[in-house]
Design a protein around this motif. Structure first.
Motif, mmCIF file in Angstrom:
data_model
loop_
_atom_site.group_PDB
_atom_site.id
_atom_site.type_symbol
_atom_site.label_atom_id
_atom_site.label_comp_id
_atom_site.label_asym_id
_atom_site.label_seq_id
_atom_site.Cartn_x
_atom_site.Cartn_y
_atom_site.Cartn_z
ATOM 1 N N THR A 50 0.776 -1.253 0.334
ATOM 2 C CA THR A 50 0.181 0.019 -0.004
ATOM 3 C C THR A 50 0.834 1.114 -0.415
ATOM 4 O O THR A 50 0.165 2.485 -0.224
ATOM 5 C CB THR A 50 -1.226 0.118 1.342
ATOM 6 N N PRO A 51 2.251 1.478 0.749
ATOM 7 C CA PRO A 51 2.610 1.916 0.680
ATOM 8 C C PRO A 51 3.142 2.578 -0.890
ATOM 9 O O PRO A 51 3.715 4.021 -0.892
ATOM 10 C CB PRO A 51 4.445 2.348 1.555
ATOM 11 N N TYR A 52 2.695 1.747 -2.201
ATOM 12 C CA TYR A 52 3.660 2.290 -3.096
ATOM 13 C C TYR A 52 1.691 2.460 -4.482
ATOM 14 O O TYR A 52 2.215 2.808 -5.424
ATOM 15 C CB TYR A 52 4.024 1.016 -4.098
ATOM 16 N N LEU A 53 0.909 2.746 -3.816
ATOM 17 C CA LEU A 53 -0.452 2.284 -3.966
ATOM 18 C C LEU A 53 -0.954 4.313 -4.130
ATOM 19 O O LEU A 53 -1.374 4.907 -2.584
ATOM 20 C CB LEU A 53 -1.405 1.405 -3.448
ATOM 21 N N THR A 54 -1.422 4.859 -5.063
ATOM 22 C CA THR A 54 -2.288 5.967 -5.240
ATOM 23 C C THR A 54 -3.554 5.991 -4.951
ATOM 24 O O THR A 54 -3.867 6.926 -4.994
ATOM 25 C CB THR A 54 -1.443 6.860 -6.448
ATOM 26 N N ASP A 55 -4.108 4.403 -5.312
ATOM 27 C CA ASP A 55 -6.047 5.322 -4.803
ATOM 28 C C ASP A 55 -6.159 3.629 -4.505
ATOM 29 O O ASP A 55 -6.235 3.069 -4.579
ATOM 30 C CB ASP A 55 -6.346 5.510 -6.313
ATOM 31 N N ILE A 56 -6.153 4.494 -2.551
ATOM 32 C CA ILE A 56 -6.543 2.622 -1.679
ATOM 33 C C ILE A 56 -7.841 1.947 -2.279
ATOM 34 O O ILE A 56 -7.767 1.448 -1.842
ATOM 35 C CB ILE A 56 -5.811 3.295 -0.032
ATOM 36 N N ASP A 57 -8.448 2.830 -2.124
ATOM 37 C CA ASP A 57 -10.242 2.592 -2.142
ATOM 38 C C ASP A 57 -10.389 1.521 -3.421
ATOM 39 O O ASP A 57 -10.731 0.853 -3.429
ATOM 40 C CB ASP A 57 -11.198 3.692 -2.481
#
Length: 239
Positions: free
Chosen positions: A145-152
Motif C-alpha cells: 500500500t505505500p506504493y499505491l495511489t488509490d487505496i479505495d
C-alpha cells in the motif's frame, strides 16, 4: 501505477530480498546523492532492517495459522516471492501477483530454486485498475500500500477477491511519517500514507470486516474478511 514506482521496483527488487535475510541494504538504489544514500543506510536503514525481520516473523506466523494444503493463496505484490515460496511449502495453491515484470521474474527464480514442485501462477496485474483478481481464500499485501495511489480501488479489488486479507499500511499520523512529509528528502521511496479513518471508510464501503488491527513500525497491520464470503470475529493474527 505511477512510473516512479515501476522504475524503483525494477531497479531494486533483487536487493529487497536481502532485507529479509538481515543483509545490509546499502546497495539499494535511491534517487539521491551517493553521500546521502550512505548516511541513510547506516542510520535509518539499520532500523528498517530490524523492522523487516519483525515483519517477516509476523507474516510467517500468519501463514502458519491460515495456510493449509490445498488452500488458494494470493500474494498481492509478491516482490521477491519470499512469501510465495513459504505458502507453497505449506501446500498452498499460489497466485503470485505483481505490477513489475522484474518482480515476477525474481519470484519465479526463487520458486524454482526453493519449491520446484509448487503450484504457482504468475500474474502481471495492476492492483488499482478495474480488472478482477483471481479468487483466493487467503491474500497477503505486505509492503504494497505505500506504493499505491488509490487505496479505495485497491481495497475494493482485494476484498472482492479473497475471504481473508492481511494488509500493512503506513500511517500519516505517526511522528516519523510527519517528519518525512515535512522533509521530503527523507522520504527516499516516495511513500503513500493512509489513515485508519480513510481505510475503515473503504472497508465499510466494500463489505470488508475488520477483525484485527495492530500497530507496526510507522503504521499498522489489518486482518480483514470479506463479510459476504467469510464473516467472524476471530481470525488468527500475526502477532
Amino acid at each position: 501505477m505511477p512510473a516512479q514506482f515501476q522504475d524503483y521496483w525494477d531497479k531494486n527488487i533483487d536487493r529487497w530480498g536481502d532485507k529479509y535475510l538481515d543483509i545490509s541494504h546499502g546497495h539499494e538504489a535511491f534517487d539521491r546523492p551517493a553521500w546521502f544514500t550512505s548516511i541513510y543506510n547506516s542510520t535509518i536503514g539499520r532500523i528498517e532492517r530490524r523492522l523487516m525481520k519483525e515483519r517477516y516473523r509476523r507474516t510467517i506466523a500468519f501463514l502458519d495459522k491460515n495456510i493449509e494444503p490445498g488452500v488458494v493463496f494470493s500474494d498481492l505484490g509478491c516482490g521477491t516471492g519470499i512469501f510465495v515460496v513459504e505458502a507453497a511449502k505449506r501446500g498452498a495453491i499460489v497466485n503470485a501477483i505483481d505490477f513489475s515484470e522484474s518482480s515476477l521474474a525474481t519470484t519465479r527464480r526463487n520458486v524454482e530454486a526453493n519449491a520446484p514442485n509448487a503450484d504457482v501462477s504468475y500474474i502481471h496485474a495492476d492492483l488499482q485498475d478495474d480488472k478482477p483478481l483471481p479468487e483466493s481464500y487467503v491474500a497477503l499485501a505486505m509492503g504494497v500500500t505505500p506504493y499505491l495511489t488509490d487505496i479505495d480501488k485497491f481495497i475494493a479489488k482485494a476484498i472482492r477477491s479473497a475471504a481473508i486479507l492481511c494488509i500493512q499500511y503506513t500511517d500519516p499520523n505517526h511522528w516519523a511519517n510527519r517528519i518525512r512529509r515535512t522533509m521530503p528528502v527523507l522520504d527516499v521511496r516516495s511513500l503513500q500514507y493512509y489513515s485508519s479513518d480513510e481505510v475503515d471508510a473503504s472497508y465499510d464501503k466494500h463489505d470488508g470486516f475488520l477483525c484485527w488491527r495492530d500497530k507496526f513500525a510507522t503504521g499498522y497491520i489489518d486482518v480483514v474478511t470479506n463479510s459476504k464470503k467469510f464473516h467472524f470475529e476471530k481470525v488468527d493474527y500475526p502477532r
